[in-house]
Design an enzyme around this catalytic site. Structure first.
Site, PDB file in Angstrom:
ATOM      1  N   CYS A 293     -11.925-107.634   8.972  1.00 43.13           N
ATOM      2  CA  CYS A 293     -12.803-106.471   8.800  1.00 43.13           C
ATOM      3  C   CYS A 293     -13.482-106.107  10.132  1.00 43.13           C
ATOM      4  CB  CYS A 293     -13.809-106.704   7.670  1.00 43.13           C
ATOM      5  SG  CYS A 293     -14.624-105.171   7.169  1.00 43.13           S
TER       6      CYS A 293
ATOM      7  N   HIS B 182     -10.891-108.184   3.175  1.00 40.96           N
ATOM      8  CA  HIS B 182     -11.730-109.392   3.168  1.00 40.96           C
ATOM      9  C   HIS B 182     -11.075-110.463   2.299  1.00 40.96           C
ATOM     10  CE1 HIS B 182     -15.586-108.462   5.111  1.00 40.96           C
ATOM     11  NE2 HIS B 182     -15.453-107.234   4.668  1.00 40.96           N
TER      12      HIS B 182
ATOM     13  N   GLU C 217     -11.531-113.469   2.270  1.00 39.85           N
ATOM     14  CA  GLU C 217     -12.480-114.528   1.907  1.00 39.85           C
ATOM     15  C   GLU C 217     -13.383-114.103   0.745  1.00 39.85           C
ATOM     16  OE1 GLU C 217     -12.933-112.307   4.098  1.00 39.85           O
ATOM     17  OE2 GLU C 217     -15.034-112.004   4.625  1.00 39.85           O
TER      18      GLU C 217
END
Ligand SMILES: *[C@@H]1O[C@H](CO)[C@@H](O)[C@H](O)[C@H]1NC(C)=O
Length: 260
Positions: free
Chosen positions: A115, A203, A205
């Site tokens: 990002c 993203h 994660e």
């Protein structure tokens, strides 16, 4: 797990570019926890199909200009997301771009940007990042993987579903980068430079819990309208490819392409 003849050490410096909002921190931890959770799961899954990975993650708070003493101290670097914009003229952001240029010049170091990290790579190496006039991309998106993308990711997949939380995006790709995946709203979702730098707008994660906490907070603060937020919240229970993609990123960082 079976016995492995070989194992490789993957020593990652995690360059921390933000502190998550309080609701995320309280329920799911900070960026170190989020990336550890993702990467350890991805490395374990990777190890069952390919080489066993001995993963070691060391965080550096680059907002406070903390960096390894030498680039050679780590084989790989990972840059997190952030609420800041990659084009802001802020001392720690300028320093981070300098560091990315040093990594780019280094003969072996690998870099994976997520990002804001993806956008910093673009800005540091001659590309451009701007606020997207088409607005936010939030929740998950089904990205189109192109032919180069299927080659680089060693897959037949046509679509890649990753969590998203961005309005800024890369509008000019730096020299010698190849775009691997796109969405309608954002043409540069995933890009790579040789076998050294990988950058993703999404993203991996995040998961439904993190995304829900952020969308709720932005609904409350008025950044997102209630209709927009509620639409996203409904979508979030669907499964995504974030873990699959993280295995590919681990494969990239350890020079051992992950098979599907
Ligand atoms: C791009 O690649 C070419 C050919 O390898 C090289 O000469 C050039 O310096 C590279 N440019 C950048 C900005 O890395």
């Amino acid at each position: 797990m079976g016995t492995h003849l070989y194992s490789v050490t993957l020593s990652i410096a995690l360059l921390i570019c933000d502190v998550p909002i309080q609701a995320v921190q309280e329920q799911y931890g900070n960026y170190v926890t989020l990336f550890e959770n993702l990467f350890y799961r991805a490395a374990e899954s990777f190890g069952t199909k390919s080489t066993k990975i001995d993963l070691k993650i060391t965080p550096f708070n680059v907002m406070e200009q903390q960096y390894p003493a030498s680039i050679d101290d780590f084989s790989s670097y990972v840059m997190t997301g952030s609420k800041y914009s990659a084009y802001e003229n802020i001392e720690w952001i300028n320093k981070l771009k300098d560091f990315v240029r040093q990594l780019d010049q280094h003969p072996t170091a690998r870099l994976f940007g997520v990002c804001f990290g993806h956008q910093i790579i673009a800005e540091a190496l001659g590309g451009k990042v701007e606020k997207n006039p088409k607005g936010w991309e939030v929740g998950w998106s089904d990205l189109d993987i192109n032919d180069e993308g299927r080659k680089a990711l060693v897959t037949e997949k046509m679509k890649l579903r990753l969590h998203q939380m961005h309005q800024d995006h890369v509008t000019e790709v730096p020299a010698n980068f190849t775009v691997l995946a796109s969405s309608d709203i954002c043409p540069v979702h995933l890009m790579v430079k040789g076998n050294r730098i990988l950058a993703v707008q999404g993203h991996p994660e995040f998961h439904a819990g993190v995304a829900t906490a952020i969308v709720n907070a932005r609904k409350e603060s008025g950044v997102f309208t209630a209709d927009f937020a509620d639409n996203v919240l409904q979508q979030l229970c669907e499964p995504t490819d974030d873990l699959w993609f993280a295995e590919k990123a681990i494969g990239f960082l350890s020079s051992r392409p992950a098979r599907d």
